[in-house]
Design a protein around this motif. Structure first.
Motif, PDB file in Angstrom:
ATOM      1  N   ILE A 195       0.692  -1.021   0.122  1.00  0.00           N
ATOM      2  CA  ILE A 195       0.028  -0.067   0.043  1.00  0.00           C
ATOM      3  C   ILE A 195       1.089   1.183  -0.147  1.00  0.00           C
ATOM      4  O   ILE A 195       0.473   1.959  -0.803  1.00  0.00           O
ATOM      5  CB  ILE A 195      -0.920   0.122   1.355  1.00  0.00           C
ATOM      6  CG1 ILE A 195      -2.113  -1.137   1.114  1.00  0.00           C
ATOM      7  CG2 ILE A 195      -1.579   1.229   1.324  1.00  0.00           C
ATOM      8  CD1 ILE A 195      -2.851  -1.213   2.378  1.00  0.00           C
ATOM      9  N   ALA A 196       1.915   1.237   0.755  1.00  0.00           N
ATOM     10  CA  ALA A 196       2.709   2.460   1.004  1.00  0.00           C
ATOM     11  C   ALA A 196       3.496   2.569  -0.419  1.00  0.00           C
ATOM     12  O   ALA A 196       3.528   3.821  -0.783  1.00  0.00           O
ATOM     13  CB  ALA A 196       3.870   2.294   2.114  1.00  0.00           C
ATOM     14  N   ASP A 197       4.073   1.485  -0.859  1.00  0.00           N
ATOM     15  CA  ASP A 197       4.591   1.643  -2.194  1.00  0.00           C
ATOM     16  C   ASP A 197       3.620   2.280  -3.392  1.00  0.00           C
ATOM     17  O   ASP A 197       4.077   3.033  -4.240  1.00  0.00           O
ATOM     18  CB  ASP A 197       5.118   0.390  -2.857  1.00  0.00           C
ATOM     19  CG  ASP A 197       6.426  -0.240  -1.896  1.00  0.00           C
ATOM     20  OD1 ASP A 197       6.886   0.847  -1.259  1.00  0.00           O
ATOM     21  OD2 ASP A 197       6.725  -1.024  -2.176  1.00  0.00           O
ATOM     22  N   ASP A 198       2.453   1.704  -3.405  1.00  0.00           N
ATOM     23  CA  ASP A 198       1.547   2.199  -4.309  1.00  0.00           C
ATOM     24  C   ASP A 198       1.237   3.618  -4.262  1.00  0.00           C
ATOM     25  O   ASP A 198       1.216   4.473  -5.208  1.00  0.00           O
ATOM     26  CB  ASP A 198       0.127   1.428  -4.311  1.00  0.00           C
ATOM     27  CG  ASP A 198      -0.167   0.852  -5.509  1.00  0.00           C
ATOM     28  OD1 ASP A 198       0.750   0.352  -6.323  1.00  0.00           O
ATOM     29  OD2 ASP A 198      -1.297   0.517  -6.215  1.00  0.00           O
ATOM     30  N   LEU A 199       1.025   4.109  -2.973  1.00  0.00           N
ATOM     31  CA  LEU A 199       0.787   5.483  -2.804  1.00  0.00           C
ATOM     32  C   LEU A 199       1.879   6.585  -3.144  1.00  0.00           C
ATOM     33  O   LEU A 199       1.608   7.520  -3.624  1.00  0.00           O
ATOM     34  CB  LEU A 199       0.284   5.776  -1.478  1.00  0.00           C
ATOM     35  CG  LEU A 199      -1.090   4.935  -0.841  1.00  0.00           C
ATOM     36  CD1 LEU A 199      -1.449   5.443   0.605  1.00  0.00           C
ATOM     37  CD2 LEU A 199      -2.232   5.349  -1.638  1.00  0.00           C
ATOM     38  N   THR A 200       3.242   6.055  -2.867  1.00  0.00           N
ATOM     39  CA  THR A 200       4.345   6.734  -3.004  1.00  0.00           C
ATOM     40  C   THR A 200       4.619   6.559  -4.607  1.00  0.00           C
ATOM     41  O   THR A 200       4.950   7.741  -5.145  1.00  0.00           O
ATOM     42  CB  THR A 200       5.583   6.234  -2.512  1.00  0.00           C
ATOM     43  OG1 THR A 200       5.385   6.141  -0.919  1.00  0.00           O
ATOM     44  CG2 THR A 200       6.851   6.788  -2.857  1.00  0.00           C
ATOM     45  N   ASP A 201       4.143   5.621  -5.362  1.00  0.00           N
ATOM     46  CA  ASP A 201       4.387   5.602  -6.842  1.00  0.00           C
ATOM     47  C   ASP A 201       3.601   6.358  -7.573  1.00  0.00           C
ATOM     48  O   ASP A 201       4.010   6.752  -8.677  1.00  0.00           O
ATOM     49  CB  ASP A 201       4.571   3.978  -7.320  1.00  0.00           C
ATOM     50  CG  ASP A 201       5.722   3.246  -6.779  1.00  0.00           C
ATOM     51  OD1 ASP A 201       6.670   3.854  -6.384  1.00  0.00           O
ATOM     52  OD2 ASP A 201       5.618   2.004  -6.819  1.00  0.00           O
ATOM     53  N   TYR A 202       2.571   7.099  -7.112  1.00  0.00           N
ATOM     54  CA  TYR A 202       1.720   7.652  -7.606  1.00  0.00           C
ATOM     55  C   TYR A 202       2.263   9.072  -7.874  1.00  0.00           C
ATOM     56  O   TYR A 202       2.358   9.686  -9.427  1.00  0.00           O
ATOM     57  CB  TYR A 202       0.379   8.063  -7.005  1.00  0.00           C
ATOM     58  CG  TYR A 202      -0.593   8.990  -7.522  1.00  0.00           C
ATOM     59  CD1 TYR A 202      -1.630   8.616  -8.297  1.00  0.00           C
ATOM     60  CD2 TYR A 202      -0.518  10.468  -7.344  1.00  0.00           C
ATOM     61  CE1 TYR A 202      -2.478   9.265  -8.912  1.00  0.00           C
ATOM     62  CE2 TYR A 202      -1.169  11.390  -8.043  1.00  0.00           C
ATOM     63  CZ  TYR A 202      -2.469  10.677  -8.832  1.00  0.00           C
ATOM     64  OH  TYR A 202      -3.204  11.525  -9.372  1.00  0.00           O
ATOM     65  N   ASP A 203       3.195   9.520  -7.105  1.00  0.00           N
ATOM     66  CA  ASP A 203       3.930  10.740  -7.391  1.00  0.00           C
ATOM     67  C   ASP A 203       5.408  10.458  -7.853  1.00  0.00           C
ATOM     68  O   ASP A 203       5.678  11.132  -8.775  1.00  0.00           O
ATOM     69  CB  ASP A 203       4.142  11.636  -6.011  1.00  0.00           C
ATOM     70  CG  ASP A 203       2.498  12.031  -5.639  1.00  0.00           C
ATOM     71  OD1 ASP A 203       2.126  12.799  -6.282  1.00  0.00           O
ATOM     72  OD2 ASP A 203       2.589  11.909  -4.177  1.00  0.00           O
ATOM     73  N   ARG A 204       5.846   9.366  -7.235  1.00  0.00           N
ATOM     74  CA  ARG A 204       7.340   9.274  -7.566  1.00  0.00           C
ATOM     75  C   ARG A 204       7.589   8.585  -9.089  1.00  0.00           C
ATOM     76  O   ARG A 204       8.479   9.277 -10.038  1.00  0.00           O
ATOM     77  CB  ARG A 204       7.849   8.175  -6.554  1.00  0.00           C
ATOM     78  CG  ARG A 204       9.524   7.870  -7.130  1.00  0.00           C
ATOM     79  CD  ARG A 204       9.991   6.978  -5.920  1.00  0.00           C
ATOM     80  NE  ARG A 204       9.076   5.672  -5.805  1.00  0.00           N
ATOM     81  CZ  ARG A 204       9.217   4.685  -4.846  1.00  0.00           C
ATOM     82  NH1 ARG A 204       9.979   4.905  -3.846  1.00  0.00           N
ATOM     83  NH2 ARG A 204       8.266   3.733  -4.763  1.00  0.00           N
ATOM     84  N   ASN A 205       6.675   7.779  -9.587  1.00  0.00           N
ATOM     85  CA  ASN A 205       6.796   7.285 -11.052  1.00  0.00           C
ATOM     86  C   ASN A 205       5.567   7.656 -11.953  1.00  0.00           C
ATOM     87  O   ASN A 205       5.776   6.984 -13.064  1.00  0.00           O
ATOM     88  CB  ASN A 205       6.967   5.654 -10.574  1.00  0.00           C
ATOM     89  CG  ASN A 205       8.091   5.469  -9.941  1.00  0.00           C
ATOM     90  OD1 ASN A 205       9.174   5.827 -10.030  1.00  0.00           O
ATOM     91  ND2 ASN A 205       8.230   4.081  -9.088  1.00  0.00           N
ATOM     92  N   GLY A 206       4.779   8.378 -11.398  1.00  0.00           N
ATOM     93  CA  GLY A 206       3.587   8.823 -12.235  1.00  0.00           C
ATOM     94  C   GLY A 206       2.569   7.576 -12.490  1.00  0.00           C
ATOM     95  O   GLY A 206       1.913   7.641 -13.564  1.00  0.00           O
ATOM     96  N   GLU A 207       2.595   6.691 -11.430  1.00  0.00           N
ATOM     97  CA  GLU A 207       1.640   5.436 -11.965  1.00  0.00           C
ATOM     98  C   GLU A 207       0.239   5.980 -11.803  1.00  0.00           C
ATOM     99  O   GLU A 207      -0.065   6.834 -11.127  1.00  0.00           O
ATOM    100  CB  GLU A 207       1.935   4.551 -10.789  1.00  0.00           C
ATOM    101  CG  GLU A 207       3.229   3.382 -11.122  1.00  0.00           C
ATOM    102  CD  GLU A 207       3.251   2.139 -10.090  1.00  0.00           C
ATOM    103  OE1 GLU A 207       2.367   2.056  -9.624  1.00  0.00           O
ATOM    104  OE2 GLU A 207       4.388   1.739 -10.323  1.00  0.00           O
ATOM    105  N   ARG A 208      -0.540   5.385 -12.745  1.00  0.00           N
ATOM    106  CA  ARG A 208      -1.922   5.748 -12.554  1.00  0.00           C
ATOM    107  C   ARG A 208      -3.001   4.410 -12.614  1.00  0.00           C
ATOM    108  O   ARG A 208      -3.508   3.879 -11.797  1.00  0.00           O
ATOM    109  CB  ARG A 208      -2.447   6.717 -13.719  1.00  0.00           C
ATOM    110  CG  ARG A 208      -1.761   8.128 -13.751  1.00  0.00           C
ATOM    111  CD  ARG A 208      -2.365   8.923 -12.388  1.00  0.00           C
ATOM    112  NE  ARG A 208      -1.477  10.240 -12.279  1.00  0.00           N
ATOM    113  CZ  ARG A 208      -0.489  10.430 -11.536  1.00  0.00           C
ATOM    114  NH1 ARG A 208       0.110   9.661 -10.942  1.00  0.00           N
ATOM    115  NH2 ARG A 208      -0.202  11.827 -11.403  1.00  0.00           N
TER     116      ARG A 208
END
Length: 272
Positions: A195-208
């Motif tokens: 969960i932490a990785d997904d929420l971080t990757d929204y901003d860090r890697n632009g995941e959508r």
């Protein structure tokens, strides 16, 4: 308020992390890794730290240290495989592929030597990585559109992945009675980390697409449902930890990581 780890626990955790880092980076350097790849592996702090948590059930210090090093090698190997698939690090893909395989096979040899029954190690790896690999394929082709689908995907690359190493820590530590609670802790903790990785990757890697933060921001997943999920995971991890006194040091760890998601990461994705 986010929990704080006791000073003595933090010190022992960082000692384990440093020993794992030195063990893995020395291996990478000795076997042809570039300075850039050595630096990349040295920076994988959580991957090098998490074996300290997973080996809480191993009561003999020298064996615990050896198990932690073997787990770190294999966990880093899988991270390099993930880097190879994502192709977003700028690192040499031949180095990633070759050192991923070399790390994995060496870790497998070490784990089999540590366990009372080497077949138990290979059985767990074969079973769990069937779930991890098929789950990854499904995740890439069928992006989650709601929380149930997200949890189904995360159950493979999060829960089953770390759950595998929870089982292996007890098997290699020759604490067979602890396999079940170690695995249940690792599965819950692995999902919290995911969960932490997904929420971080929204901003860090632009995941959508399929990203939990994106599902929250688009209204597909209410924040209260993620909060409830985190509290269930906290309870599951603590139930496993409290089964045996040897693992009681993990109680504040569970609080620290869960509260960090609730207090720091979730608010960034609230829909106002």
């Amino acid at each position: 308020m986010t929990a704080v780890l006791p000073e003595a626990y933090t010190t022992s955790m960082l000692v384990t992390e440093a020993a794992n880092r030195d063990h893995v980076t020395d291996f990478v350097a000795r076997n042809g890794g570039s300075p850039e790849l050595v630096a990349h592996t040295a920076a994988l702090r959580l991957y090098l730290r998490v074996p300290h948590f997973l080996t809480e059930w191993v009561t003999e210090p020298p064996r615990r240290a050896a198990v932690a090093r073997a787990l770190a090698m294999d966990i880093v190997a899988m991270k390099l495989l993930d880097d190879l698939m994502d192709d977003d690090t700028g690192l040499n893909r031949v180095e990633l592929a070759c050192l991923c395989l070399h790390l994995h096979l060496t870790a497998l040899h070490e784990m089999c030597a540590l366990a009372a029954d080497a077949r138990a190690v290979t059985d767990v790896l074969e079973h769990d990585f069937t779930a991890v690999c098929t789950g990854q394929i499904r995740t890439k082709s069928h992006r989650a559109e709601n929380l149930n689908e997200w949890c189904a995907n995360a159950s493979t690359y999060g829960a089953t992945f770390l759950g595998c190493y929870g089982s292996l820590s007890a098997i290699c530590g020759r604490e067979e009675r602890s396999v079940d609670p170690a695995r249940r802790f690792a599965e819950a903790f692995g999902t919290i980390i995911t969960i932490a990785d997904d929420l971080t990757d929204y901003d860090r890697n632009g995941e959508r697409e399929g990203n939990l933060g994106h599902l929250m921001r688009t209204g597909a997943v209410p924040a209260r449902d993620v909060e409830a999920l985190l509290e269930r995971l906290r309870a599951q991890a603590l139930d496993a930890v409290r089964e045996q006194p040897a693992s009681s040091g993990l109680v504040p760890v569970v609080g620290l990581y869960t509260d960090d998601v609730l207090d720091r990461l979730l608010p960034r994705h609230l829909v106002h």
